[in-house]
Design a protein around this motif. Structure first.
Motif, PDB file in Angstrom:
ATOM      1  N   GLN A 226      60.809  19.715  39.048  1.00 23.49           N
ATOM      2  CA  GLN A 226      61.035  18.556  38.653  1.00 23.49           C
ATOM      3  C   GLN A 226      60.111  17.574  38.521  1.00 23.49           C
ATOM      4  OE1 GLN A 226      63.455  16.613  41.836  1.00 23.49           O
ATOM      5  NE2 GLN A 226      63.664  14.694  40.605  1.00 23.49           N
ATOM      6  N   TRP A 227      58.759  17.804  39.191  1.00 22.09           N
ATOM      7  CA  TRP A 227      57.614  16.737  39.290  1.00 22.09           C
ATOM      8  C   TRP A 227      56.324  17.708  38.694  1.00 22.09           C
ATOM      9  CZ3 TRP A 227      58.492  12.059  38.622  1.00 22.09           C
ATOM     10  CH2 TRP A 227      59.402  11.318  39.069  1.00 22.09           C
ATOM     11  N   HIS A 228      56.677  19.110  38.666  1.00 18.36           N
ATOM     12  CA  HIS A 228      55.288  19.959  38.384  1.00 18.36           C
ATOM     13  C   HIS A 228      55.692  21.076  37.623  1.00 18.36           C
ATOM     14  CE1 HIS A 228      56.567  22.192  41.978  1.00 18.36           C
ATOM     15  NE2 HIS A 228      56.373  23.315  41.220  1.00 18.36           N
ATOM     16  N   SER A 229      54.656  21.636  36.773  1.00 14.34           N
ATOM     17  CA  SER A 229      54.907  22.777  35.890  1.00 14.34           C
ATOM     18  C   SER A 229      53.734  23.808  36.266  1.00 14.34           C
ATOM     19  CB  SER A 229      54.813  22.355  34.415  1.00 14.34           C
ATOM     20  OG  SER A 229      53.913  21.818  34.066  1.00 14.34           O
ATOM     21  N   LEU A 230      54.098  24.935  36.089  1.00  8.86           N
ATOM     22  CA  LEU A 230      53.420  26.181  36.294  1.00  8.86           C
ATOM     23  C   LEU A 230      53.091  26.994  35.024  1.00  8.86           C
ATOM     24  CD1 LEU A 230      51.601  28.349  38.033  1.00  8.86           C
ATOM     25  CD2 LEU A 230      53.953  29.025  38.572  1.00  8.86           C
ATOM     26  N   GLN A 231      51.770  27.234  34.736  1.00  8.28           N
ATOM     27  CA  GLN A 231      51.500  28.165  33.430  1.00  8.28           C
ATOM     28  C   GLN A 231      50.800  29.284  34.481  1.00  8.28           C
ATOM     29  OE1 GLN A 231      49.741  26.114  29.852  1.00  8.28           O
ATOM     30  NE2 GLN A 231      49.615  24.701  31.465  1.00  8.28           N
ATOM     31  N   HIS A 232      51.293  30.641  34.176  1.00  6.05           N
ATOM     32  CA  HIS A 232      50.539  31.671  34.673  1.00  6.05           C
ATOM     33  C   HIS A 232      50.411  32.984  33.960  1.00  6.05           C
ATOM     34  CE1 HIS A 232      54.382  33.797  35.566  1.00  6.05           C
ATOM     35  NE2 HIS A 232      54.972  32.542  35.495  1.00  6.05           N
ATOM     36  N   SER A 233      49.451  33.876  34.365  1.00 10.38           N
ATOM     37  CA  SER A 233      49.208  34.931  33.588  1.00 10.38           C
ATOM     38  C   SER A 233      48.338  36.047  34.301  1.00 10.38           C
ATOM     39  CB  SER A 233      48.335  34.630  32.249  1.00 10.38           C
ATOM     40  OG  SER A 233      47.792  35.717  31.455  1.00 10.38           O
ATOM     41  N   PRO A 234      48.707  37.297  34.047  1.00 11.54           N
ATOM     42  CA  PRO A 234      47.791  38.141  34.895  1.00 11.54           C
ATOM     43  C   PRO A 234      46.444  38.282  34.235  1.00 11.54           C
ATOM     44  CG  PRO A 234      49.673  39.276  33.905  1.00 11.54           C
ATOM     45  CD  PRO A 234      49.776  37.949  33.326  1.00 11.54           C
ATOM     46  N   LEU A 235      45.382  38.379  35.015  1.00 14.53           N
ATOM     47  CA  LEU A 235      43.942  38.685  34.477  1.00 14.53           C
ATOM     48  C   LEU A 235      43.528  39.801  34.289  1.00 14.53           C
ATOM     49  CD1 LEU A 235      42.583  36.342  37.474  1.00 14.53           C
ATOM     50  CD2 LEU A 235      42.451  35.648  35.239  1.00 14.53           C
ATOM     51  N   ARG A 236      42.639  39.801  33.213  1.00 17.99           N
ATOM     52  CA  ARG A 236      42.385  41.069  32.815  1.00 17.99           C
ATOM     53  C   ARG A 236      40.990  40.907  32.041  1.00 17.99           C
ATOM     54  NH1 ARG A 236      45.580  41.535  26.914  1.00 17.99           N
ATOM     55  NH2 ARG A 236      44.705  39.670  26.129  1.00 17.99           N
ATOM     56  N   ASN A 237      40.166  41.924  31.921  1.00 15.74           N
ATOM     57  CA  ASN A 237      38.785  42.162  31.011  1.00 15.74           C
ATOM     58  C   ASN A 237      37.985  40.960  31.366  1.00 15.74           C
ATOM     59  OD1 ASN A 237      40.352  44.372  29.671  1.00 15.74           O
ATOM     60  ND2 ASN A 237      41.026  42.798  28.292  1.00 15.74           N
ATOM     61  N   ASN A 238      37.840  40.660  32.721  1.00 15.33           N
ATOM     62  CA  ASN A 238      37.235  39.253  32.969  1.00 15.33           C
ATOM     63  C   ASN A 238      35.660  39.688  33.329  1.00 15.33           C
ATOM     64  OD1 ASN A 238      37.172  38.763  36.107  1.00 15.33           O
ATOM     65  ND2 ASN A 238      39.452  39.413  35.473  1.00 15.33           N
ATOM     66  N   ASP A 239      35.568  40.933  33.464  1.00 21.45           N
ATOM     67  CA  ASP A 239      33.881  40.954  33.532  1.00 21.45           C
ATOM     68  C   ASP A 239      33.113  40.383  34.909  1.00 21.45           C
ATOM     69  OD1 ASP A 239      33.809  42.915  31.523  1.00 21.45           O
ATOM     70  OD2 ASP A 239      33.501  41.172  30.210  1.00 21.45           O
ATOM     71  N   GLY A 240      33.885  40.617  35.972  1.00 18.42           N
ATOM     72  CA  GLY A 240      33.461  39.728  37.170  1.00 18.42           C
ATOM     73  C   GLY A 240      33.633  38.186  37.388  1.00 18.42           C
ATOM     74  N   ILE A 241      34.144  37.834  36.661  1.00 21.73           N
ATOM     75  CA  ILE A 241      34.504  36.219  36.313  1.00 21.73           C
ATOM     76  C   ILE A 241      35.319  35.877  37.380  1.00 21.73           C
ATOM     77  CG2 ILE A 241      35.036  34.194  34.930  1.00 21.73           C
ATOM     78  CD1 ILE A 241      33.869  35.725  32.507  1.00 21.73           C
ATOM     79  N   TYR A 242      36.668  36.462  37.315  1.00 22.75           N
ATOM     80  CA  TYR A 242      37.733  35.880  38.277  1.00 22.75           C
ATOM     81  C   TYR A 242      38.235  36.836  39.357  1.00 22.75           C
ATOM     82  CZ  TYR A 242      38.593  31.943  34.988  1.00 22.75           C
ATOM     83  OH  TYR A 242      38.277  30.730  34.175  1.00 22.75           O
ATOM     84  N   GLY A 243      37.912  38.231  39.037  1.00 23.56           N
ATOM     85  CA  GLY A 243      38.513  39.229  39.867  1.00 23.56           C
ATOM     86  C   GLY A 243      39.889  39.590  39.531  1.00 23.56           C
ATOM     87  N   ASP A 244      40.498  40.609  40.300  1.00 23.38           N
ATOM     88  CA  ASP A 244      41.788  41.033  39.782  1.00 23.38           C
ATOM     89  C   ASP A 244      42.959  40.392  40.435  1.00 23.38           C
ATOM     90  OD1 ASP A 244      40.565  43.366  38.863  1.00 23.38           O
ATOM     91  OD2 ASP A 244      40.482  44.438  40.496  1.00 23.38           O
ATOM     92  N   GLY A 245      44.023  40.063  39.730  1.00 23.64           N
ATOM     93  CA  GLY A 245      44.995  39.019  40.422  1.00 23.64           C
ATOM     94  C   GLY A 245      45.665  38.223  39.187  1.00 23.64           C
ATOM     95  N   ASN A 246      46.149  37.241  39.673  1.00 22.95           N
ATOM     96  CA  ASN A 246      46.791  36.214  38.624  1.00 22.95           C
ATOM     97  C   ASN A 246      46.133  34.882  38.369  1.00 22.95           C
ATOM     98  OD1 ASN A 246      49.419  37.425  37.733  1.00 22.95           O
ATOM     99  ND2 ASN A 246      49.382  38.068  39.957  1.00 22.95           N
ATOM    100  N   ALA A 247      46.092  34.149  37.225  1.00 22.35           N
ATOM    101  CA  ALA A 247      45.912  32.669  37.154  1.00 22.35           C
ATOM    102  C   ALA A 247      47.211  32.092  37.308  1.00 22.35           C
ATOM    103  CB  ALA A 247      45.095  32.667  35.636  1.00 22.35           C
ATOM    104  N   TRP A 248      46.941  30.961  38.235  1.00 25.19           N
ATOM    105  CA  TRP A 248      48.178  29.845  38.223  1.00 25.19           C
ATOM    106  C   TRP A 248      47.518  28.779  37.937  1.00 25.19           C
ATOM    107  CZ3 TRP A 248      52.245  32.499  40.251  1.00 25.19           C
ATOM    108  CH2 TRP A 248      51.973  33.973  40.616  1.00 25.19           C
ATOM    109  N   TYR A 249      48.011  28.036  36.916  1.00 27.52           N
ATOM    110  CA  TYR A 249      47.707  26.432  36.577  1.00 27.52           C
ATOM    111  C   TYR A 249      48.809  25.944  36.799  1.00 27.52           C
ATOM    112  CZ  TYR A 249      44.082  29.576  33.831  1.00 27.52           C
ATOM    113  OH  TYR A 249      43.057  30.351  33.418  1.00 27.52           O
ATOM    114  N   TYR A 250      48.737  25.060  37.923  1.00 22.64           N
ATOM    115  CA  TYR A 250      49.544  23.925  38.129  1.00 22.64           C
ATOM    116  C   TYR A 250      49.449  22.649  37.857  1.00 22.64           C
ATOM    117  CZ  TYR A 250      52.356  27.035  41.474  1.00 22.64           C
ATOM    118  OH  TYR A 250      53.253  27.985  42.017  1.00 22.64           O
ATOM    119  N   PHE A 251      50.213  22.032  37.197  1.00 19.29           N
ATOM    120  CA  PHE A 251      50.126  20.617  36.855  1.00 19.29           C
ATOM    121  C   PHE A 251      51.109  19.723  37.884  1.00 19.29           C
ATOM    122  CE2 PHE A 251      52.057  17.039  34.411  1.00 19.29           C
ATOM    123  CZ  PHE A 251      50.923  16.069  34.325  1.00 19.29           C
TER     124      PHE A 251
END
Length: 354
Positions: A226-251
């Motif tokens: 209702q008042w927010h949205s979520l963009q998400h994706s698995p993480l890959r090939n990030n060469d030590g930038i983010y680590g293993d898992g998911n990216a959650w982009y909440y607005f």
């Protein structure tokens, strides 16, 4: 077209973007400060800034001065940072361990809960009742280590705005992350341009070649609440930038982003600075996990690269909106549902307040 026509809600598969005039005509900013920012929950502080009784944070929300104070019982109270005598400030900067709030103009003193304790040299004021004077309160909520305020009673219930987020990101606890740094940017674009850009992954292959390698565009998805949205994706090939898992982009409507990757929270607060400029605040928080700490430098450098790309494209888009050659284009139903959702919330606000 009339305002009513500009504010008509269209189905996603038939939807047009918000009309260019909302990004270029100065009079909308005053309205947005009052009805959009003033009528919603706004990120104002982090719990780490308010650890002990008397700790306080000052700020500007929707153009109005506020102060948030930790109480002796551990709760938070927020007030307009305005003395009831002649509108002086109770504090001009953040502070620790205050036993009372003292007006910096004429010395009136308030308890931490906003009640007037002493009014300097007011003994000759007939029928002056000290007990009837207290600071004007503001709604405040603490959630996952973040502190939000709402200036207007018409703001939707806090639980409704943030419904489902904590459960979705579990077992991640944002409150376990410690503040690391703030980066502040000033952009030559309307605040809504920056948010529109955040709310879609459609531009990733064209604007962010580095980020496109890290996020899986094939399964990059957007979910609407209702008042927010979520963009998400698995993480890959990030060469030590983010680590293993998911990216959650909440607005969180209208101007807050929570960017969550393993062991890291990045909050973005988007603030208007005139109708053709905005300020973007990036606050970084990390867990103490040694693996996370080892990635901090690379992750921040990568974030700087992405931000430079976003600044460039957003400033070009503002020029296009102001060119007089554009009105409102069609939205991509697969990739721009987040833009549609945000702009419809704005349309509702514009229509509601005329």
């Amino acid at each position: 077209m009339t305002l009513q026509e500009h504010c008509r809600i269209e189905p996603l598969d038939q939807a047009h973007a918000l009309h260019a005039s909302f990004y270029t005509e100065p009079h909308w900013l005053e309205f947005e400060q009052r009805a959009v920012f003033g009528g919603t929950w706004q990120l104002a502080a982090h719990s780490g800034e308010l650890q002990a009784a008397g700790d306080h944070v000052v700020g500007d929300i929707a153009g109005k001065p506020i102060i948030i104070v930790r109480q002796a019982d551990g709760s938070l109270q927020a007030f307009f940072n305005v003395c009831r005598h002649r509108a002086g400030p109770l504090a001009t900067c953040n502070g620790k361990g205050a036993r009372a709030l003292h007006c910096k103009y004429h010395g009136w003193t308030y308890e931490l809960d906003g009640a007037l304790r002493a009014a300097t040299e007011m003994q000759d004021a007939r029928d002056f009742d000290k007990s009837a004077v207290r600071l004007q309160g503001i709604r405040v909520r603490e959630w996952q280590g973040l502190v939000f305020v709402a200036l207007d009673a018409s703001a939707p219930p806090f639980e409704q705005v943030f419904a489902g987020i904590a459960g979705r990101i579990a077992p991640t606890e944002l409150s376990q992350m410690r503040f690391a740094k703030r980066d502040t940017y000033k952009l030559e674009c309307n605040w809504k341009v920056y948010i529109d850009n955040f709310l879609e992954g459609y531009h990733l292959p064209f604007v962010h070649p580095g980020l496109s390698k890290v996020l899986d565009y094939r399964v990059y998805d957007t979910e609407l609440a209702q008042w927010h949205s979520l963009q998400h994706s698995p993480l890959r090939n990030n060469d030590g930038i983010y680590g293993d898992g998911n990216a959650w982009y909440y607005f969180i409507y209208p101007n807050i982003m929570l960017n969550i990757t393993p062991g890291r929270l990045q909050t973005n607060r988007i603030l208007p600075a005139g109708h053709g400029h905005c300020i973007v605040e990036f606050d970084y928080y990390y867990t103490d996990d040694p693996e996370v700490q080892a990635r901090v430098q690379a992750e921040q450098a990568f974030s700087d690269e992405i931000q430079a790309e976003d600044i460039s494209i957003c400033e070009h888009v503002q020029q296009g909106l102001a060119s007089g050659s554009y009105s409102a284009g069609r939205l991509n139903p697969k990739r721009e549902s987040g833009v549609w959702h945000f702009q419809n919330l704005l349309r509702a606000a514009y229509a509601r307040h005329g």
